[in-house]
Design an enzyme around this catalytic site. Sequence first.
Site, PDB file in Angstrom:
ATOM      1  CG  ASP A 137      -9.466   2.175  -1.388  1.00 22.45           C
ATOM      2  OD1 ASP A 137      -8.423   2.245  -2.055  1.00 22.45           O
ATOM      3  OD2 ASP A 137      -9.494   1.910  -0.176  1.00 22.45           O
ATOM      4  CG  ASP A 148      -2.295   0.540   0.967  1.00 23.40           C
ATOM      5  OD1 ASP A 148      -2.418   1.397   0.088  1.00 23.40           O
ATOM      6  OD2 ASP A 148      -3.259   0.161   1.687  1.00 23.40           O
TER       7      ASP A 148
HETATM    8  C1  GAL Z   1      -6.158   1.304   1.121  1.00 29.15           C
HETATM    9  C2  GAL Z   1      -6.220   0.274   0.005  1.00 29.15           C
HETATM   10  C3  GAL Z   1      -7.330  -0.694   0.336  1.00 29.15           C
HETATM   11  C4  GAL Z   1      -7.034  -1.352   1.668  1.00 29.15           C
HETATM   12  C5  GAL Z   1      -6.827  -0.304   2.763  1.00 29.15           C
HETATM   13  C6  GAL Z   1      -6.341  -0.928   4.057  1.00 29.15           C
HETATM   14  O1  GAL Z   1      -5.136   2.208   0.851  1.00 29.15           O
HETATM   15  O2  GAL Z   1      -6.447   0.914  -1.223  1.00 29.15           O
HETATM   16  O3  GAL Z   1      -7.479  -1.647  -0.686  1.00 29.15           O
HETATM   17  O4  GAL Z   1      -5.898  -2.150   1.545  1.00 29.15           O
HETATM   18  O5  GAL Z   1      -5.882   0.662   2.350  1.00 29.15           O
HETATM   19  O6  GAL Z   1      -6.124   0.008   5.066  1.00 29.15           O
END
Ligand code: GAL
Length: 488
Positions: free
Chosen positions: A211, A151
Amino acid sequence: MRASSLFTTITAFMASQKPETVYPINGLGVTPAMGWNNWNAFACSVNEDLLISTAEKMAAFGLRDAGYEYIVLDDCWSLGRDSKGNLQHDPAKFPNGMKYVAEKIHSLGFRFGMYSDAGSYTCARYPGSLGYEKQDAITFASWDVDYLKYDNCHNQGLSGTPKITSERYRTMTDALRAAGRPILYAICNWGEDFPWKWGPTVANSWRMSGDIYDSFDRPDPRCPCSGDEYSCAYPGSHCSVMNILNKAASIIDTSLPGAFNDLDMLEVGNGGMDDEEYKSHFSFWAAVKSPLLMGNDVNVMDAKALSILNNPAIIAVSQDPLGVPAVRRWRYYVNDTNQYGQGEIQMWSGPLFGGDQLVILLNAGNSSRTMNATLADIFCVATGIAKEIQEDWDVYDLWANRMDDATAQSIIDGTSIMGAGTSVASFYYNATQVSYKEGLAANDPLLYGKLTGTVTAGGAIETEVPRHGVAMLRLRKRTTTSFKVQDV
Ligand code: GAL
């Protein structure tokens, strides 16, 4: 040295060198990754039982055999670092440790994925791997991890140009390689700093948007950039399927076998869209070669979700040996609005194995409509006229042989026995026995949908497309005497 012998020496030297494999970076994920990730349905509510019981259910539902290979644990699994800086799992959530989870998942015939972050903290504020790449890659390898989602939160300002961001992510590419275990590398930087420009030399896939949210087209201020043009300063979250798809349209042709744009995990089965919308979502994610990571709670999976996710004719498009994403050929706005604004229609197409061509007609308008597409548009080429326009084609509907609700429900209820000889076997493709590539080459009817018509040279396809739905069609060159595949 005489010129000719120098030439011979150079030629011999070159022949002895194996061509450098640049894509994929690690030989993994030549076709888009398939599996399940907990985030969309469970967020931080993770534990050992959830992962193992989900894997068991997916095996029982036939989804492992259909190709969903990776069980991926997302954020919130960790506790911190020990005095030597090693990542620690949370013992309340994972009482037997991560290696145990990996072992269980492997024994069920799956591969195991984990999550970290190219920053000081993960998005949920657990320790990130920035500065600890080598150590963490060794930890993941020692836990028998097969996949890393990586991430972008709390990256300490190490972003802003493709060079800065790609170097930060490449540190983990190198660390994983040095750790010595094959680990598929799925980076998640939400399209920041144009990962489609450098991703193929860094990772197996890269997220290209904020997301996903379980909505077909609802705008949301938390997803501020529209998809009309890809220039997005703040990717955000709560991005609808149409928002992500329209962003993907301008960059999707950057995907290569083993290096794919990731449109985010699937929402199929989470309840926010209707059946046609989920079919559209799944169709496009397969057509553009996004990874297919289920994001639903398999404990409450309904028959319709199962019969979308297990449709072999659609999965065969995702896992097509060419690995070429379909691209958008046209888009028109239509006077057919819902509460969110103007409707639109689109046509996407692209090459498939065996000289076939995929065509998707998308009706994002608010009512059912007749749509058409000419062969000239479907086989659009930059210069001249594609020779395919002068051919006759059989048209296969890839949704027509979808599993019926009663059969899907009997699988969910456990009253149907999976396997050869049962009626269920006639709907299921077992990719663990015969790869999609082999099945396509053998003309397995399960992978080709249903023959529904023909289109002759210079002609057009015309079909009814429901509200928020797609027609997902596979064109196969017509032979003079017979069809290539027996209709089922
Ligand atoms: C976001 C990511 C999500 C999930 C989330 C977890 O940045 O795009 O898919 O992994 O973090 O905190």
